[in-house]
Design a protein around this motif. Sequence first.
Motif, PDB file in Angstrom:
ATOM      1  N   PRO A 135       0.834  -1.199   0.000  1.00 51.10           N
ATOM      2  CA  PRO A 135       0.000   0.000   0.000  1.00 51.10           C
ATOM      3  C   PRO A 135       0.872   1.254   0.000  1.00 51.10           C
ATOM      4  CG  PRO A 135      -0.795  -1.586   1.614  1.00 51.10           C
ATOM      5  CD  PRO A 135       0.519  -2.101   1.122  1.00 51.10           C
ATOM      6  N   LEU A 136       0.520   2.225  -0.860  1.00 50.19           N
ATOM      7  CA  LEU A 136       1.337   3.423  -1.047  1.00 50.19           C
ATOM      8  C   LEU A 136       0.464   4.671  -1.022  1.00 50.19           C
ATOM      9  CD1 LEU A 136       3.943   4.944  -1.819  1.00 50.19           C
ATOM     10  CD2 LEU A 136       3.503   4.324  -4.201  1.00 50.19           C
ATOM     11  N   LEU A 137       0.802   5.611  -0.149  1.00 55.20           N
ATOM     12  CA  LEU A 137       0.074   6.869  -0.015  1.00 55.20           C
ATOM     13  C   LEU A 137       1.058   8.030  -0.118  1.00 55.20           C
ATOM     14  CD1 LEU A 137      -2.411   8.654   0.787  1.00 55.20           C
ATOM     15  CD2 LEU A 137      -1.762   8.229   3.184  1.00 55.20           C
ATOM     16  N   VAL A 138       0.741   9.012  -0.957  1.00 57.00           N
ATOM     17  CA  VAL A 138       1.554  10.220  -1.096  1.00 57.00           C
ATOM     18  C   VAL A 138       0.649  11.442  -0.986  1.00 57.00           C
ATOM     19  CG1 VAL A 138       2.996  11.600  -2.657  1.00 57.00           C
ATOM     20  CG2 VAL A 138       3.292   9.106  -2.553  1.00 57.00           C
ATOM     21  N   ASP A 139       1.059  12.407  -0.175  1.00 59.86           N
ATOM     22  CA  ASP A 139       0.388  13.704  -0.105  1.00 59.86           C
ATOM     23  C   ASP A 139       1.348  14.785  -0.570  1.00 59.86           C
ATOM     24  OD1 ASP A 139      -2.336  13.563   0.766  1.00 59.86           O
ATOM     25  OD2 ASP A 139      -1.635  12.879   2.719  1.00 59.86           O
ATOM     26  N   GLN A 140       0.841  15.675  -1.432  1.00 60.05           N
ATOM     27  CA  GLN A 140       1.648  16.761  -1.992  1.00 60.05           C
ATOM     28  C   GLN A 140       0.831  18.043  -1.984  1.00 60.05           C
ATOM     29  OE1 GLN A 140       4.962  17.170  -3.427  1.00 60.05           O
ATOM     30  NE2 GLN A 140       4.143  19.216  -3.073  1.00 60.05           N
ATOM     31  N   GLY A 141       1.390  19.112  -1.436  1.00 59.45           N
ATOM     32  CA  GLY A 141       0.712  20.401  -1.425  1.00 59.45           C
ATOM     33  C   GLY A 141       0.835  21.125  -2.749  1.00 59.45           C
ATOM     34  N   THR A 142      -0.242  21.779  -3.178  1.00 61.46           N
ATOM     35  CA  THR A 142      -0.202  22.490  -4.464  1.00 61.46           C
ATOM     36  C   THR A 142       0.540  23.812  -4.369  1.00 61.46           C
ATOM     37  OG1 THR A 142      -2.323  23.606  -4.063  1.00 61.46           O
ATOM     38  CG2 THR A 142      -2.404  21.451  -5.154  1.00 61.46           C
ATOM     39  N   ALA A 143       0.733  24.350  -3.153  1.00 64.00           N
ATOM     40  CA  ALA A 143       1.443  25.616  -2.977  1.00 64.00           C
ATOM     41  C   ALA A 143       2.901  25.403  -2.545  1.00 64.00           C
ATOM     42  CB  ALA A 143       0.716  26.488  -1.951  1.00 64.00           C
ATOM     43  N   ASP A 144       3.401  24.228  -2.774  1.00 59.42           N
ATOM     44  CA  ASP A 144       4.781  23.878  -2.432  1.00 59.42           C
ATOM     45  C   ASP A 144       5.730  24.581  -3.402  1.00 59.42           C
ATOM     46  OD1 ASP A 144       7.278  22.469  -2.160  1.00 59.42           O
ATOM     47  OD2 ASP A 144       6.188  20.773  -1.314  1.00 59.42           O
ATOM     48  N   ASN A 145       6.666  25.358  -2.874  1.00 59.70           N
ATOM     49  CA  ASN A 145       7.609  26.100  -3.723  1.00 59.70           C
ATOM     50  C   ASN A 145       8.504  25.183  -4.556  1.00 59.70           C
ATOM     51  OD1 ASN A 145       6.702  28.565  -2.774  1.00 59.70           O
ATOM     52  ND2 ASN A 145       8.272  28.724  -1.191  1.00 59.70           N
ATOM     53  N   PHE A 146       8.650  23.936  -4.135  1.00 62.92           N
ATOM     54  CA  PHE A 146       9.555  23.007  -4.819  1.00 62.92           C
ATOM     55  C   PHE A 146       8.820  22.066  -5.771  1.00 62.92           C
ATOM     56  CE2 PHE A 146      11.379  23.791  -0.517  1.00 62.92           C
ATOM     57  CZ  PHE A 146      12.465  24.552  -0.913  1.00 62.92           C
ATOM     58  N   LEU A 147       7.516  22.218  -5.873  1.00 57.53           N
ATOM     59  CA  LEU A 147       6.684  21.253  -6.594  1.00 57.53           C
ATOM     60  C   LEU A 147       7.141  21.025  -8.031  1.00 57.53           C
ATOM     61  CD1 LEU A 147       4.161  19.477  -6.876  1.00 57.53           C
ATOM     62  CD2 LEU A 147       2.821  21.562  -7.248  1.00 57.53           C
ATOM     63  N   VAL A 148       7.277  22.089  -8.803  1.00 59.14           N
ATOM     64  CA  VAL A 148       7.524  21.959 -10.245  1.00 59.14           C
ATOM     65  C   VAL A 148       8.957  21.536 -10.540  1.00 59.14           C
ATOM     66  CG1 VAL A 148       7.574  23.201 -12.446  1.00 59.14           C
ATOM     67  CG2 VAL A 148       5.709  23.617 -10.814  1.00 59.14           C
ATOM     68  N   GLU A 149       9.924  22.184  -9.891  1.00 60.51           N
ATOM     69  CA  GLU A 149      11.327  21.946 -10.243  1.00 60.51           C
ATOM     70  C   GLU A 149      11.903  20.688  -9.611  1.00 60.51           C
ATOM     71  OE1 GLU A 149      15.470  24.495 -10.545  1.00 60.51           O
ATOM     72  OE2 GLU A 149      14.129  24.915  -8.862  1.00 60.51           O
ATOM     73  N   GLN A 150      11.516  20.399  -8.354  1.00 55.49           N
ATOM     74  CA  GLN A 150      12.213  19.363  -7.597  1.00 55.49           C
ATOM     75  C   GLN A 150      11.411  18.080  -7.342  1.00 55.49           C
ATOM     76  OE1 GLN A 150      15.323  19.775  -7.071  1.00 55.49           O
ATOM     77  NE2 GLN A 150      15.821  21.869  -6.494  1.00 55.49           N
ATOM     78  N   LEU A 151      10.098  18.181  -7.168  1.00 57.53           N
ATOM     79  CA  LEU A 151       9.335  17.055  -6.614  1.00 57.53           C
ATOM     80  C   LEU A 151       8.656  16.183  -7.664  1.00 57.53           C
ATOM     81  CD1 LEU A 151       7.884  18.944  -3.523  1.00 57.53           C
ATOM     82  CD2 LEU A 151      10.033  17.674  -3.721  1.00 57.53           C
ATOM     83  N   LYS A 152       7.964  16.769  -8.597  1.00 55.64           N
ATOM     84  CA  LYS A 152       7.414  16.097  -9.776  1.00 55.64           C
ATOM     85  C   LYS A 152       6.556  14.857  -9.462  1.00 55.64           C
ATOM     86  CE  LYS A 152      10.993  18.063 -12.672  1.00 55.64           C
ATOM     87  NZ  LYS A 152      11.872  17.925 -13.839  1.00 55.64           N
ATOM     88  N   PRO A 153       5.481  15.026  -8.696  1.00 56.49           N
ATOM     89  CA  PRO A 153       4.613  13.882  -8.402  1.00 56.49           C
ATOM     90  C   PRO A 153       3.946  13.301  -9.643  1.00 56.49           C
ATOM     91  CG  PRO A 153       3.582  15.945  -7.712  1.00 56.49           C
ATOM     92  CD  PRO A 153       5.002  16.261  -8.050  1.00 56.49           C
ATOM     93  N   GLU A 154       3.810  14.115 -10.701  1.00 49.21           N
ATOM     94  CA  GLU A 154       3.209  13.599 -11.928  1.00 49.21           C
ATOM     95  C   GLU A 154       4.065  12.489 -12.535  1.00 49.21           C
ATOM     96  OE1 GLU A 154       5.895  17.036 -13.089  1.00 49.21           O
ATOM     97  OE2 GLU A 154       4.461  16.602 -11.470  1.00 49.21           O
ATOM     98  N   ASN A 155       5.379  12.561 -12.339  1.00 49.10           N
ATOM     99  CA  ASN A 155       6.262  11.501 -12.838  1.00 49.10           C
ATOM    100  C   ASN A 155       6.031  10.200 -12.069  1.00 49.10           C
ATOM    101  OD1 ASN A 155       7.223  13.613 -14.330  1.00 49.10           O
ATOM    102  ND2 ASN A 155       9.365  13.378 -13.753  1.00 49.10           N
ATOM    103  N   LEU A 156       5.825  10.328 -10.754  1.00 49.50           N
ATOM    104  CA  LEU A 156       5.541   9.147  -9.942  1.00 49.50           C
ATOM    105  C   LEU A 156       4.194   8.541 -10.328  1.00 49.50           C
ATOM    106  CD1 LEU A 156       6.357   7.270  -7.609  1.00 49.50           C
ATOM    107  CD2 LEU A 156       5.147   8.852  -6.070  1.00 49.50           C
ATOM    108  N   GLN A 157       3.204   9.398 -10.527  1.00 54.43           N
ATOM    109  CA  GLN A 157       1.889   8.895 -10.923  1.00 54.43           C
ATOM    110  C   GLN A 157       1.976   8.140 -12.240  1.00 54.43           C
ATOM    111  OE1 GLN A 157      -1.633   9.362  -9.331  1.00 54.43           O
ATOM    112  NE2 GLN A 157      -1.261   7.506 -10.521  1.00 54.43           N
TER     113      GLN A 157
END
Length: 281
Positions: free
Chosen positions: A217-239
């Motif tokens: 089982p895998l759960l990920v939470d990501q904030g949309t106002a995260d300053n690092f979202l676009v450049e560093q985190l890229k949850p869309e790649n994980l999805q």
Amino acid sequence: MAEVKEIGSTKMFEGFNKRYSHMSASLSCEMKFHVYLPPAAASGKVPVIYYLSGLTCTDENFITKSCAQRMAAELGIALIAPDTSPRGHGVEGEADSYDFGVGAGFYVNATVDKWKNWRMYEYVTEELPSVLGSFDMLDLSKSSIMGHSMGGHGALTIGLKNAGKYKSISAFSPICNPMDCPWGLKALSGYLGDDKESWKEYDACELLKGYSGPKLPLLVDQGTADNFLVEQLKPENLQAACTAAEYPATIRMQEGYDHSYFFISTFIADHIKFHADALSK
């Protein structure tokens, strides 16, 4: 095995935050870690959740800021919070930046000789569980893993590579695809050198390609106002990687939340309950 010393204890929700130190064979230095023991640990064995912290953090950040202990106490689960890197080696350049060296172990086993003591993967997966084996109140056969940012990356990769050791995986704001972001490229090239094939062992998106292990089982939470979202985190790649691997995952985008412990403390109860469900089976 080196002696484990208790160096701090505070009562919380009828359980105790305990801080320990020991000499690490993996990292060749003294290491500190926290264990939150819920009230149930006073009368029997309890399952555990390992929490891996992010860049610049120590073993104290999660324990002091998340308020995870409230739900852990209610559900009878111990929380294990190790440090994020070796300390005290005095390697040239180890403190030159926040995203490499001290406080930034990235949960890899370094192969570049200069950073030979940066073996946080080995520490988390082998040495720390061995140390905790002397804690009679912990049922290490029932373990889950979670983390934040760099530690979210660590939880994802360690969980995927060691699925037999854990019952579930979760992450807040993880570095999902370190081979495709500045933080990851700096860490992987610095600790592992130029062999990009070796980098794939520490990238969740790469590990999911052709993945044939147990689908925890895998759960990920990501904030949309995260300053690092676009450049560093890229949850869309994980999805995308989970979808391609047919790996069931819950990846939630939380509107308006940032990268901080305000975000983590808001949703930490969800994560503890998520792991408790997996640990009960």
